[in-house]
Design a protein around this motif. Sequence first.
Motif, PDB file in Angstrom:
ATOM      1  N   UNK A   1      -2.091   6.031  -5.096  1.00 19.53           N
ATOM      2  CA  UNK A   1      -0.998   5.207  -5.626  1.00 19.53           C
ATOM      3  C   UNK A   1      -0.231   4.565  -4.480  1.00 19.53           C
ATOM      4  N   UNK A   2       0.378   3.423  -4.791  1.00 14.29           N
ATOM      5  CA  UNK A   2       1.206   2.718  -3.827  1.00 14.29           C
ATOM      6  C   UNK A   2       2.638   2.664  -4.301  1.00 14.29           C
TER       7      UNK A   2
ATOM      8  N   UNK B   1       0.490   6.049  -0.673  1.00 13.79           N
ATOM      9  CA  UNK B   1       0.706   5.038   0.351  1.00 13.79           C
ATOM     10  C   UNK B   1       2.058   4.385   0.115  1.00 13.79           C
ATOM     11  N   UNK B   2       2.820   4.166   1.181  1.00 15.72           N
ATOM     12  CA  UNK B   2       4.036   3.368   1.064  1.00 15.72           C
ATOM     13  C   UNK B   2       3.670   1.946   1.424  1.00 15.72           C
ATOM     14  N   UNK B   3       3.886   1.011   0.478  1.00 16.61           N
ATOM     15  CA  UNK B   3       3.379  -0.343   0.664  1.00 16.61           C
ATOM     16  C   UNK B   3       4.478  -1.402   0.710  1.00 16.61           C
ATOM     17  N   UNK B   4       5.731  -1.011   0.462  1.00 16.72           N
ATOM     18  CA  UNK B   4       6.827  -1.977   0.447  1.00 16.72           C
ATOM     19  C   UNK B   4       7.545  -2.077   1.780  1.00 16.72           C
TER      20      UNK B   4
ATOM     21  N   UNK C   1       4.281  10.838   2.595  1.00 14.67           N
ATOM     22  CA  UNK C   1       3.237   9.845   2.351  1.00 14.67           C
ATOM     23  C   UNK C   1       2.043  10.101   3.263  1.00 14.67           C
ATOM     24  N   UNK C   2       0.880   9.661   2.806  1.00  9.34           N
ATOM     25  CA  UNK C   2      -0.341   9.797   3.593  1.00  9.34           C
ATOM     26  C   UNK C   2      -0.549   8.609   4.522  1.00  9.34           C
TER      27      UNK C   2
ATOM     28  N   UNK D   1       1.680  10.128  11.828  1.00  5.76           N
ATOM     29  CA  UNK D   1       1.583   9.378  10.572  1.00  5.76           C
ATOM     30  C   UNK D   1       0.627   8.200  10.707  1.00  5.76           C
ATOM     31  N   UNK D   2      -0.315   8.127   9.801  1.00  7.15           N
ATOM     32  CA  UNK D   2      -1.237   6.996   9.779  1.00  7.15           C
ATOM     33  C   UNK D   2      -0.505   5.755   9.268  1.00  7.15           C
ATOM     34  N   UNK D   3      -0.837   4.612   9.853  1.00  8.17           N
ATOM     35  CA  UNK D   3      -0.143   3.376   9.491  1.00  8.17           C
ATOM     36  C   UNK D   3      -1.088   2.186   9.532  1.00  8.17           C
TER      37      UNK D   3
END
Length: 228
Positions: free
Chosen positions: A49-50, A72-75, A89-90, A115-117
């Motif tokens: 999910x985002x 996922x953080x998408x904003x 968050x992943x 943290x992956x980005x």
Amino acid sequence: MIEFESIKANIEKFNKLASDSNSKLCAVIKLRSLEEINYAINDCGVKLVGENHVQELLEHYDLLRNSNCEIHFIGHLQTNKVKYIIDKVDLIESLDSLHLADEIEKQATKKDICIKSLIEINIAEEEQKSGVLPSEAKKVFEELKKYKHIKPIGLMTVGPVLENTKEYIPFFMKTRELLEEFSRVYPDVDKPMISMGMSNSYLEALECGTSEIRIGSGIFGPRDYSKK
């Protein structure tokens, strides 16, 4: 009224499209109820999910954590809110500046995590949007290597709002070209990720080789912004 059958059919459609293109589906749950999210995950098999907003992520977190769903953080992520999500968050898909990277590094260091980005690219160079400009991308790629608690694994872009969806293709292809530059700076990243395409541009993104499509209204229907 929640259209459960429609949600399920949409998820099945997008999962197949993504799978057939060696991509994956990120279900965007912005302004969605816990009931909708629970159904998508536990009845329809959504695995990723985002989240667009920090407050919504915190409200949804117990459900997401207990479902073992990838988050996922998408904003757009404000620096003063990084501390609230850094260990929840992943993947942060919207790393849009070195200023934000400073804060992510600070908060990740406190938690002793890496943290992956994804590096967000403002591919159309729109003044009202955040993101790294294409001309500055290589410099940012190099600078991010200095951070010990951030692991860049690829790129993300949103793209402009276009009526003719075929016009997305040049922007997506330009982002793919930047991913090649990313790979030269980060040769140790196996299969660098690229996140492109939303409910109005997913077909073009898949055509251009995206690793992930981010679909919200295409799954759940129009958002009710009065809930915001």
